[in-house]
Structure formats: C-alpha cells, structure tokens
Motif scaffolding. Structure first.
Motif, PDB file in Angstrom:
ATOM      1  N   SER A 172       0.837  -1.195  -0.046  1.00 29.65           N
ATOM      2  CA  SER A 172       0.107  -0.003  -0.101  1.00 29.65           C
ATOM      3  C   SER A 172       0.813   1.259  -0.055  1.00 29.65           C
ATOM      4  CB  SER A 172      -0.996   0.072   1.110  1.00 29.65           C
ATOM      5  OG  SER A 172      -1.864  -0.956   1.270  1.00 29.65           O
ATOM      6  N   VAL A 173       2.243   1.186   0.317  1.00 30.17           N
ATOM      7  CA  VAL A 173       2.942   2.203   0.538  1.00 30.17           C
ATOM      8  C   VAL A 173       3.781   2.339  -0.952  1.00 30.17           C
ATOM      9  CG1 VAL A 173       4.966   3.336   1.671  1.00 30.17           C
ATOM     10  CG2 VAL A 173       3.213   2.040   2.971  1.00 30.17           C
ATOM     11  N   SER A 204       6.816  -1.656   8.493  1.00 33.80           N
ATOM     12  CA  SER A 204       5.679  -0.821   9.003  1.00 33.80           C
ATOM     13  C   SER A 204       4.469  -1.074   8.074  1.00 33.80           C
ATOM     14  CB  SER A 204       5.827   0.594   9.220  1.00 33.80           C
ATOM     15  OG  SER A 204       4.790   1.348   9.394  1.00 33.80           O
ATOM     16  N   THR A 205       3.424  -1.317   8.313  1.00 36.65           N
ATOM     17  CA  THR A 205       2.090  -1.594   7.582  1.00 36.65           C
ATOM     18  C   THR A 205       1.014  -0.384   7.866  1.00 36.65           C
ATOM     19  OG1 THR A 205       1.067  -3.168   9.164  1.00 36.65           O
ATOM     20  CG2 THR A 205       2.668  -3.873   6.926  1.00 36.65           C
ATOM     21  N   VAL A 206       0.191  -0.185   7.122  1.00 38.55           N
ATOM     22  CA  VAL A 206      -1.119   0.703   7.524  1.00 38.55           C
ATOM     23  C   VAL A 206      -1.893  -0.221   8.523  1.00 38.55           C
ATOM     24  CG1 VAL A 206      -3.319   1.530   6.580  1.00 38.55           C
ATOM     25  CG2 VAL A 206      -1.112   1.710   5.124  1.00 38.55           C
ATOM     26  N   GLU A 207      -2.511   0.424   9.463  1.00 41.00           N
ATOM     27  CA  GLU A 207      -3.236   0.075  10.503  1.00 41.00           C
ATOM     28  C   GLU A 207      -4.565   0.711  10.746  1.00 41.00           C
ATOM     29  OE1 GLU A 207      -0.951  -0.686  14.292  1.00 41.00           O
ATOM     30  OE2 GLU A 207       0.417   0.545  13.244  1.00 41.00           O
ATOM     31  N   GLN A 208      -5.723   0.133  10.734  1.00 42.60           N
ATOM     32  CA  GLN A 208      -6.883   0.662  11.098  1.00 42.60           C
ATOM     33  C   GLN A 208      -7.195   0.751  12.735  1.00 42.60           C
ATOM     34  OE1 GLN A 208     -10.763  -1.211  10.615  1.00 42.60           O
ATOM     35  NE2 GLN A 208     -11.413   0.368   9.087  1.00 42.60           N
ATOM     36  N   ASP A 213      -8.100   6.703  -3.524  1.00 40.80           N
ATOM     37  CA  ASP A 213      -8.141   6.927  -2.171  1.00 40.80           C
ATOM     38  C   ASP A 213      -6.886   6.808  -1.433  1.00 40.80           C
ATOM     39  OD1 ASP A 213     -10.881   7.359  -2.537  1.00 40.80           O
ATOM     40  OD2 ASP A 213     -11.457   5.541  -1.872  1.00 40.80           O
ATOM     41  N   GLY A 214      -6.347   7.750  -0.633  1.00 36.83           N
ATOM     42  CA  GLY A 214      -5.107   7.417   0.275  1.00 36.83           C
ATOM     43  C   GLY A 214      -4.582   8.964   0.543  1.00 36.83           C
ATOM     44  N   VAL A 215      -3.125   9.016   0.463  1.00 32.96           N
ATOM     45  CA  VAL A 215      -2.354  10.051   0.853  1.00 32.96           C
ATOM     46  C   VAL A 215      -1.028  10.286  -0.193  1.00 32.96           C
ATOM     47  CG1 VAL A 215      -0.647  11.145   2.365  1.00 32.96           C
ATOM     48  CG2 VAL A 215      -2.690   9.782   3.292  1.00 32.96           C
ATOM     49  N   MET A 216      -1.364  11.426  -0.885  1.00 35.88           N
ATOM     50  CA  MET A 216      -0.265  11.673  -1.739  1.00 35.88           C
ATOM     51  C   MET A 216       0.765  12.515  -1.209  1.00 35.88           C
ATOM     52  SD  MET A 216       0.208  11.006  -5.230  1.00 35.88           S
ATOM     53  CE  MET A 216      -1.028  10.821  -6.028  1.00 35.88           C
ATOM     54  N   VAL A 217       2.089  12.272  -1.459  1.00 33.22           N
ATOM     55  CA  VAL A 217       3.083  13.050  -0.940  1.00 33.22           C
ATOM     56  C   VAL A 217       3.875  13.481  -1.982  1.00 33.22           C
ATOM     57  CG1 VAL A 217       5.407  12.796   0.680  1.00 33.22           C
ATOM     58  CG2 VAL A 217       3.348  11.121   0.682  1.00 33.22           C
ATOM     59  N   PHE A 218       4.088  14.941  -1.858  1.00 39.79           N
ATOM     60  CA  PHE A 218       4.849  15.807  -2.854  1.00 39.79           C
ATOM     61  C   PHE A 218       6.027  16.242  -1.773  1.00 39.79           C
ATOM     62  CE2 PHE A 218       0.094  15.917  -3.973  1.00 39.79           C
ATOM     63  CZ  PHE A 218       0.462  15.754  -5.173  1.00 39.79           C
ATOM     64  N   ASN A 219       6.949  16.531  -2.854  1.00 43.16           N
ATOM     65  CA  ASN A 219       8.213  17.255  -2.292  1.00 43.16           C
ATOM     66  C   ASN A 219       8.034  18.884  -2.497  1.00 43.16           C
ATOM     67  OD1 ASN A 219       8.952  18.125  -4.988  1.00 43.16           O
ATOM     68  ND2 ASN A 219      10.470  16.656  -5.155  1.00 43.16           N
ATOM     69  N   PRO A 220       9.055  19.558  -1.663  1.00 40.19           N
ATOM     70  CA  PRO A 220       8.534  21.069  -1.701  1.00 40.19           C
ATOM     71  C   PRO A 220       8.682  21.841  -3.095  1.00 40.19           C
ATOM     72  CG  PRO A 220      10.478  20.221  -0.179  1.00 40.19           C
ATOM     73  CD  PRO A 220      10.265  19.202  -0.802  1.00 40.19           C
ATOM     74  N   GLN A 221       9.074  20.879  -3.990  1.00 47.86           N
ATOM     75  CA  GLN A 221       8.984  21.482  -5.490  1.00 47.86           C
ATOM     76  C   GLN A 221       7.711  21.004  -6.119  1.00 47.86           C
ATOM     77  OE1 GLN A 221      11.842  19.810  -4.499  1.00 47.86           O
ATOM     78  NE2 GLN A 221      12.388  22.023  -3.879  1.00 47.86           N
ATOM     79  N   GLY A 222       6.763  20.262  -5.476  1.00 44.50           N
ATOM     80  CA  GLY A 222       5.522  20.062  -5.915  1.00 44.50           C
ATOM     81  C   GLY A 222       5.415  18.845  -6.666  1.00 44.50           C
ATOM     82  N   LYS A 223       6.383  18.077  -6.812  1.00 41.20           N
ATOM     83  CA  LYS A 223       6.563  16.770  -7.380  1.00 41.20           C
ATOM     84  C   LYS A 223       6.041  15.726  -6.691  1.00 41.20           C
ATOM     85  CE  LYS A 223       9.611  13.567  -9.640  1.00 41.20           C
ATOM     86  NZ  LYS A 223      11.008  13.277 -10.080  1.00 41.20           N
TER      87      LYS A 223
END
Length: 367
Positions: A45-46, A61-65, A314-324
């Motif tokens: 999932s990561v 490490s895994t996603v936990e509910q 559905d989830g979490v998108m991670v962007f670096n400080p430059q927006g990538k």
C-alpha cells in the motif's frame, strides 16, 4: 478525575492538554468499514513514485486501522502529553478520541457544533473550527471553559471555519469556505453573510484579519518548516483543485507571490494536508466526484461514472517542496485530512471517511 455516566445524559469535560485533556466516552456507533491489513513487508500500500520517497518508507511498517464507525472523519490532531488523537466525526456532530496506550476509540465530545478542523496551540490547548450552527473558532481551556476566538468579520457571521493552524508567533490562521452551511449533511443550511471565502489570521491580541480573499472555498492550510511559505488548498480551483504557495512577509502577517504548487488534475481531490520537517507535503487524496461526460451501459441502464476510480485514488499523496509527487499511501477509503503524532512524531494518522488509519514513517511532522 473521573466523571460518572448517567442514563439520561453524558457530560463531557474538555480540558486543555497541558492540564490533562480528559473526557468520558462511549463506543462509536455508526457505519464501520472492514479492513484487512497487509501481511507482507514492505506494505504494498506504500507506493514509491520517486526514489527520493524510499527514505521515508519503513520496510517493516504497515497501514493499521485504529478506529472506525464514523460517517465523515476530519481534522485529526495529536496530543503528546496524553498520547491520543482527536478526530472530528462531522455528520455525527462529535469529536472522537483514539488512545494510543489502550487502543480505545471513544466519544470525546458530543454536540460539538459540527467541529471540522482541529489543532493544538503552543500552550497545548485544543483549537477547533466549529463549521456549522455556531460558525466560529474556539479554544478549549481548563475546566471545560471555551474561549471564542472568532465568530464574525466586519459585523457579519463567518461562513464555516474549516481548517486551522497555529504559527510560532501564536497567531492562528484558518480557512472559511461554505461547506458547513450549504447543506444538512455536515451541519445546518444557513445563508452566507461573507462576500468572500477568506483565509483569516487571528493575531495574539485577538485582531482578526482577512489575509487572502481571492480563493474559492479555501480548505486545508499549512506552513513550511521555516514558516516562510504558506500553503493553501483551493477546493474550487480553476480548472482543478490546487495548492497555492505564498511567501510570508517579514512582518509574519502579510503574504504575496501567489504560485500554484500542486494541481490535483481532473480526477484527484485535495483536502487537508501536513508538512514534514523536510518540507514535503502529505496530502489527503481521493476522487473529486467528477463524472465522465458520457454514460456507459450498466445492466441495461445508462450511468454516468466517475472519471477516476475511487479505489485507485483513495489515500495520501506525498509531494516534495517543489510540488513533485514522490509517494502514495493507498487506503481503502478517501482520506480527508491527516496529522503526525506518536511519541516520536513519526506516526501518520489519516482521517478517512469512516475510519482512522495509522502508519509509522521515517519522517516527522514539522510542528
């Protein structure tokens, strides 16, 4: 101090975190979302979208509910002194509490005026956006007292305070879209009084200023680690939902140089987000509900489907400080907002529709 539960009513004491925020709760009663954790390391999932994200992924490490039973989860905030997370359950008009030590997930406060965004101020007190009915920003003091920080601007009621952050100079910044007053799901329908949907600043002396006035329904907001940048989600961006970047002036109050940092494209939905110590933006993500222009045949019916599949978004998108975009945490529910917590500030808590999820990462929240 303990408070006895009575059959005809429940009383909740809201105390500042510095004084030991406490409340008696009852089990969450609402729709629960079934969840089966991944058994493999690393958790599939990561997802790594750029090699730079591997430094933030913990192999084992895994996603936990950690909690479920909400109807629309929002505004998580972590209290390190007590080791717990508070998260708003807006349609149920309550704030929930997840206790890291016991694993209990209980009602922290009922009749919460449809609380949305929450944060912790520099003194460890809970600051909440009540985005319907009262339409105000409040601070919870010790012994249950509530201080109203803002409920009107230029003699007119605020729209629906949504998300809130506290700067190192003790100023409080919040967004004021109309979500809490444009229907009956997240509050009560009410007429809009403000001409604009602003980003506001509450000065330490209590003065309220409209800092940004040209965004259509601003939503999540956060500062860069050095507080030289302010990031704000525009929920009704043109053409798509976006995160705008602003330079914060030397006075700590003014902003300038509006620049689009992130465009969610025509399928993605930006909502709340947090910034880590390296300046990366961890963003709640999901379908924006946009429909395809042409219907498709489904069992003899013509149906307009979503442009993008929710299960892919559905989830979490991670962007670096430059927006990538550098990483994605896939969840079984749309993530609205998130926060860093845990004893080491490296546990990502993700408020997602009916549930609260958690994931340990090799990253730490900026504040």
């Amino acid at each position: 101090m303990e408070y006895k539960q009575r059959a005809d009513r429940r009383r909740f004491l809201i105390a500042g975190a510095g004084a030991g925020l406490a409340a008696i709760g009852a089990p969450a009663v609402a729709q629960s979302f079934p969840f089966t954790p991944n058994q493999r390391y690393p958790d599939p999932s990561v997802q790594v979208m750029d090699p730079s994200f591997t430094r933030y992924r913990i192999y084992s490490s895994t996603v936990e509910q950690v909690g479920s039973g909400m109807r629309w989860a929002e505004g998580p905030v972590y209290f390190p002194d007590g080791g717990y997370v508070l998260v708003s359950d807006i349609p149920n008009n309550r704030i929930m509490k997840f206790d890291e030590k016991t694993g209990a997930f209980t009602v922290f406060k009922s009749n919460a005026n449809y609380a949305n965004g929450n944060t912790r101020d520099r003194q460890g007190r809970l600051v909440t956006c009540e985005h319907s009915v009262t339409r105000r920003v409040v601070r919870h003091e010790s012994m249950g007292r509530v201080t109203v920080l803002a409920d009107s601007f230029e003699g007119k009621k605020l729209n629906a305070p949504n998300d809130v952050v506290v700067k190192s100079d003790d100023s409080i910044w919040f967004t004021d879209p109309v979500f809490g007053i444009n229907g009956e799901w997240e509050g009560s329908r009410a007429p809009r009084e403000q001409a604009n949907t602003n980003v506001f600043r509450i000065a330490p002396d209590g003065k309220l200023t409209a800092v940004i006035t040209d965004l259509v329904n601003p939503n999540g907001l956060a500062f860069s680690p050095d507080e030289k940048k302010l990031y704000v989600v525009e929920w009704r961006g043109t053409p798509n939902r976006s995160i705008w970047s602003y330079d914060v002036g030397a006075d700590g109050m003014s902003v300038s140089n509006k620049t689009k940092l992130i465009d969610a494209a025509d399928q993605g939905a930006l909502d709340g987000f947090r910034v880590d110590r390296d300046g990366n933006l961890w963003c709640g993500w999901g379908s924006n509900g946009a429909l395809a222009p042409e219907p498709v045949d489904m069992n003899g019916r013509k149906v307009l489907q979503l442009r993008g599949k929710s299960e892919d978004l559905d989830g979490v998108m991670v962007f670096n400080p430059q927006g990538k975009a550098i990483g994605f945490i896939k969840l079984p529910e749309r993530c609205a907002n998130l926060t860093f917590g845990g004893p080491k500030n490296n546990r990502l808590y993700m408020a997602s529709c009916h549930s609260l999820y958690a994931l340990y990462v090799e990253s730490h929240g900026a504040t």
